[in-house]
Design a protein around this motif. Structure first.
Motif, mmCIF file in Angstrom:
data_model
loop_
_atom_site.group_PDB
_atom_site.id
_atom_site.type_symbol
_atom_site.label_atom_id
_atom_site.label_comp_id
_atom_site.label_asym_id
_atom_site.label_seq_id
_atom_site.Cartn_x
_atom_site.Cartn_y
_atom_site.Cartn_z
ATOM 1 N N MET A 213 0.825 -1.213 0.000
ATOM 2 C CA MET A 213 0.000 0.000 0.000
ATOM 3 C C MET A 213 0.859 1.265 0.000
ATOM 4 N N ALA A 214 0.689 2.076 -1.068
ATOM 5 C CA ALA A 214 1.466 3.308 -1.214
ATOM 6 C C ALA A 214 1.291 4.218 0.005
ATOM 7 N N TRP A 215 2.388 4.811 0.469
ATOM 8 C CA TRP A 215 2.445 5.723 1.627
ATOM 9 C C TRP A 215 2.229 5.016 2.964
ATOM 10 N N LEU B 147 3.952 0.490 -11.289
ATOM 11 C CA LEU B 147 4.662 0.691 -12.561
ATOM 12 C C LEU B 147 4.375 2.032 -13.230
ATOM 13 N N MET B 148 3.382 2.778 -12.729
ATOM 14 C CA MET B 148 3.141 4.121 -13.267
ATOM 15 C C MET B 148 4.101 5.148 -12.648
ATOM 16 N N ASN B 149 4.852 4.722 -11.634
ATOM 17 C CA ASN B 149 5.838 5.616 -11.007
ATOM 18 C C ASN B 149 6.946 5.933 -12.029
ATOM 19 N N GLY C 182 2.399 -3.627 -9.669
ATOM 20 C CA GLY C 182 0.996 -3.262 -9.838
ATOM 21 C C GLY C 182 0.827 -2.199 -10.893
ATOM 22 N N ALA C 183 -0.403 -2.083 -11.383
ATOM 23 C CA ALA C 183 -0.795 -1.014 -12.306
ATOM 24 C C ALA C 183 -0.004 -1.038 -13.611
ATOM 25 N N GLY C 184 0.279 -2.237 -14.116
ATOM 26 C CA GLY C 184 0.973 -2.340 -15.393
ATOM 27 C C GLY C 184 1.612 -3.694 -15.584
ATOM 28 N N SER C 185 2.411 -3.798 -16.656
ATOM 29 C CA SER C 185 3.109 -5.050 -16.947
ATOM 30 C C SER C 185 4.612 -4.879 -16.740
ATOM 31 N N PRO C 186 5.231 -5.730 -15.924
ATOM 32 C CA PRO C 186 6.666 -5.597 -15.628
ATOM 33 C C PRO C 186 7.564 -6.372 -16.598
ATOM 34 N N PRO D 243 3.888 -10.740 -10.095
ATOM 35 C CA PRO D 243 3.078 -9.612 -10.553
ATOM 36 C C PRO D 243 1.640 -9.685 -10.025
ATOM 37 N N VAL D 244 1.069 -8.521 -9.770
ATOM 38 C CA VAL D 244 -0.351 -8.444 -9.434
ATOM 39 C C VAL D 244 -1.112 -8.270 -10.744
ATOM 40 N N VAL D 245 -2.093 -9.133 -10.968
ATOM 41 C CA VAL D 245 -2.858 -9.072 -12.218
ATOM 42 C C VAL D 245 -4.347 -8.945 -11.902
ATOM 43 N N ALA E 120 -5.671 -12.517 -19.218
ATOM 44 C CA ALA E 120 -4.707 -12.233 -20.296
ATOM 45 C C ALA E 120 -3.349 -11.850 -19.719
ATOM 46 N N LEU E 121 -3.336 -10.933 -18.751
ATOM 47 C CA LEU E 121 -2.053 -10.514 -18.171
ATOM 48 C C LEU E 121 -1.434 -11.666 -17.367
ATOM 49 N N ALA E 122 -2.260 -12.459 -16.710
ATOM 50 C CA ALA E 122 -1.758 -13.612 -15.945
ATOM 51 C C ALA E 122 -0.981 -14.561 -16.862
ATOM 52 N N SER F 172 -10.656 -4.720 -3.835
ATOM 53 C CA SER F 172 -9.449 -4.109 -3.250
ATOM 54 C C SER F 172 -9.553 -2.608 -3.146
ATOM 55 N N GLY F 173 -8.765 -2.046 -2.262
ATOM 56 C CA GLY F 173 -8.601 -0.601 -2.224
ATOM 57 C C GLY F 173 -7.602 -0.168 -3.287
ATOM 58 N N GLY F 174 -7.599 1.117 -3.598
ATOM 59 C CA GLY F 174 -6.630 1.656 -4.546
ATOM 60 C C GLY F 174 -7.006 1.384 -5.986
ATOM 61 N N HIS F 175 -5.990 1.255 -6.820
ATOM 62 C CA HIS F 175 -6.165 1.075 -8.270
ATOM 63 C C HIS F 175 -6.709 -0.322 -8.544
ATOM 64 N N ILE F 176 -7.820 -0.411 -9.240
ATOM 65 C CA ILE F 176 -8.487 -1.727 -9.402
ATOM 66 C C ILE F 176 -8.786 -2.052 -10.858
ATOM 67 N N GLY F 177 -9.023 -3.354 -11.098
ATOM 68 C CA GLY F 177 -9.482 -3.815 -12.407
ATOM 69 C C GLY F 177 -11.000 -3.951 -12.411
ATOM 70 N N GLU F 178 -11.516 -4.809 -13.298
ATOM 71 C CA GLU F 178 -12.967 -4.923 -13.510
ATOM 72 C C GLU F 178 -13.613 -6.066 -12.732
HETATM 73 O O1 TUI Z 1 -1.595 -1.340 -8.208
HETATM 74 C C1 TUI Z 1 -2.559 -1.669 -7.532
HETATM 75 N N1 TUI Z 1 -3.161 -0.846 -6.659
HETATM 76 C C2 TUI Z 1 -2.764 0.441 -6.396
HETATM 77 S S1 TUI Z 1 -1.405 1.230 -7.014
HETATM 78 C C3 TUI Z 1 -1.780 2.599 -6.154
HETATM 79 S S2 TUI Z 1 -0.777 4.023 -6.188
HETATM 80 C C4 TUI Z 1 -1.691 5.123 -7.001
HETATM 81 N N2 TUI Z 1 -1.922 6.249 -6.352
HETATM 82 C C5 TUI Z 1 -2.623 7.205 -6.946
HETATM 83 C C6 TUI Z 1 -3.126 7.043 -8.208
HETATM 84 C C7 TUI Z 1 -2.903 5.886 -8.877
HETATM 85 C C8 TUI Z 1 -2.187 4.889 -8.259
HETATM 86 C C9 TUI Z 1 -2.886 2.413 -5.430
HETATM 87 N N3 TUI Z 1 -3.415 1.193 -5.563
HETATM 88 N N4 TUI Z 1 -3.070 -2.918 -7.626
HETATM 89 C C10 TUI Z 1 -2.584 -3.865 -8.563
HETATM 90 C C11 TUI Z 1 -3.355 -3.770 -9.805
HETATM 91 N N5 TUI Z 1 -2.832 -3.779 -10.986
HETATM 92 N N6 TUI Z 1 -4.678 -3.632 -9.910
HETATM 93 C C12 TUI Z 1 -4.986 -3.572 -11.235
HETATM 94 C C13 TUI Z 1 -3.795 -3.666 -11.911
HETATM 95 C C14 TUI Z 1 -3.557 -3.647 -13.313
HETATM 96 C C15 TUI Z 1 -4.405 -2.988 -14.182
HETATM 97 C C16 TUI Z 1 -4.129 -2.967 -15.546
HETATM 98 C C17 TUI Z 1 -2.429 -4.285 -13.816
HETATM 99 C C18 TUI Z 1 -2.163 -4.251 -15.162
HETATM 100 C C19 TUI Z 1 -3.015 -3.598 -16.014
HETATM 101 O O2 TUI Z 1 -2.784 -3.589 -17.354
HETATM 102 C C20 TUI Z 1 -1.462 -3.802 -17.797
HETATM 103 C C21 TUI Z 1 -1.383 -4.250 -19.205
HETATM 104 O O3 TUI Z 1 -0.381 -3.875 -19.832
HETATM 105 O O4 TUI Z 1 -2.273 -4.990 -19.618
#
Ligand code: TUI
Length: 314
Positions: A20-22, A72-74, A95-99, A115-117, A121-123, A141-147
């Motif tokens: 969890m960020a921060w 990964l958006m960092n 998280g939030a992308g593909s590593p 990786p968190v997926v 498809a990403l898995a 989940s809290g934070g950035h989520i999928g569908e």
């Molecule tokens: O990453 C997370 N949860 C997060 S990151 C975060 S930090 C943040 N703070 C402010 C604004 C934005 C982010 C807070 N919570 N969970 C793992 C996660 N990854 N959930 C969904 C995904 C995901 C979504 C799309 C992973 C890959 C993806 O597509 C990648 C691709 O290339 O297909």
């Protein structure tokens, strides 16, 4: 509690603490690892030097394996990716992308990559490029989520890959953990419940807001911007969702969320800040140590599975 995951990582119980960020800094991560789970330092939006320092501090506090989560958006993701390889961090989650582009570097350095997926498809792509395990994270989940929800995502990911899968999203007690096992997961990742851990160094207002949360207090901002973020409802979400429904521009919306997580976690402004938490927040109200959380969850999971077997005459 042995699964392929505990064997792979040399941990005692298959419980990860979410990155969890921060929130997830070295004290929380080392406490979770010392309690037999896998503690994870969140890189969030931090720079590489900060995360390196956190890694070194964690090494000083635990001899057990721990991880670093790279969002990964960092903009500093690439530097942090290299740093975890240099520092010999045992486990990396992303998280939030593909590593994909970092995988061979991590594998060569002996880092376990998980990786968190949020999709099958990403898995599959992650398994093909060498992931050691996967976290399948549902939109509870809290934070950035999928569908997809955890209930729908986990069994589909489990069927699509042969590496071990952890379930995440909506798991806050032993019942959730037992349910995750039934879906085929071999471990769980828990975020929201660790927000209230005694070792978690966040503003008391944040903990209090989570402790008081009801089942329907969770909302998702940013669906229209392509960055859906689950948070607890407050003044900020009311303004945000109103603007979003009126078709506000990305710039207008981002004004409300820029620095909003820090505002809530560090400054304790839980009215205007972003109080990220999962849908299970309504179930989370006890202040406990990481050890108590992990022990209670695992013994409860074992107990409910045992009781259900007895009830079903198995
Ligand atoms: O990453 C997370 N949860 C997060 S990151 C975060 S930090 C943040 N703070 C402010 C604004 C934005 C982010 C807070 N919570 N969970 C793992 C996660 N990854 N959930 C969904 C995904 C995901 C979504 C799309 C992973 C890959 C993806 O597509 C990648 C691709 O290339 O297909």
């Amino acid at each position: 509690m042995k699964t392929r995951l505990t064997e792979l990582l040399g941990i005692e119980v298959p419980v990860f603490q979410g990155g969890m960020a921060w929130v997830a800094e070295h004290k929380l991560a080392s406490a979770v690892s010392n309690a037999g789970g896998l503690g994870i330092i969140a890189a969030g939006g931090a720079d590489c030097d900060y995360v390196r320092d956190q890694v070194r501090r964690a090494k000083a506090l635990t001899d057990k394996p721990f991880g670093v989560n790279i969002m990964l958006m960092n903009p500093a993701a690439e530097d942090i990716a290299r740093m975890v390889a240099e520092e010999g961090v045992p486990v990396v989650t992303t998280g939030a992308g593909s590593p994909e582009k970092y995988m061979s570097m991590w594998k060569e350095a002996g880092v376990k990559v998980i990786p968190v997926v949020a999709s099958v498809a990403l898995a599959k792509r992650m398994e093909r490029c060498g992931a050691d395990a996967l976290v399948a994270e549902g939109c509870e989940s809290g934070g950035h989520i999928g569908e997809l929800t955890t209930m729908a995502l986990v069994p589909q990911v489990v069927d699509a890959v042969s590496v071990p899968v952890l379930a995440a999203g909506g798991i806050g007690d032993g019942r959730g953990m037992a349910a995750a096992f039934m879906l085929g997961a071999e471990g769980v990742q828990v975020g929201t419940r660790f927000l209230l851990a005694e070792e978690t160094q966040i503003h008391e207002n944040y903990k209090d807001r989570v402790a008081r949360a009801k089942d329907i207090d969770s909302q998702v901002t940013g669906r229209s911007t392509g960055h859906p973020i689950r948070v607890l409802r407050n003044q900020m979400t009311r303004e945000y969702l109103k603007l979003e429904s009126e078709g506000a521009t990305l710039d207008e919306l981002e004004k409300l969320t820029l620095g909003a997580l820090r505002k809530a976690v560090v400054d304790g402004d839980v009215k205007n800040g972003s109080v990220m938490a999962g849908q299970i927040a309504g179930l989370v109200s006890k202040r406990q140590t990481c050890r108590e959380i992990i022990e209670e969850m695992t013994t409860e999971a074992q107990k409910v599975i045992r009781e259900k077997c007895r009830l079903l005459d198995i």
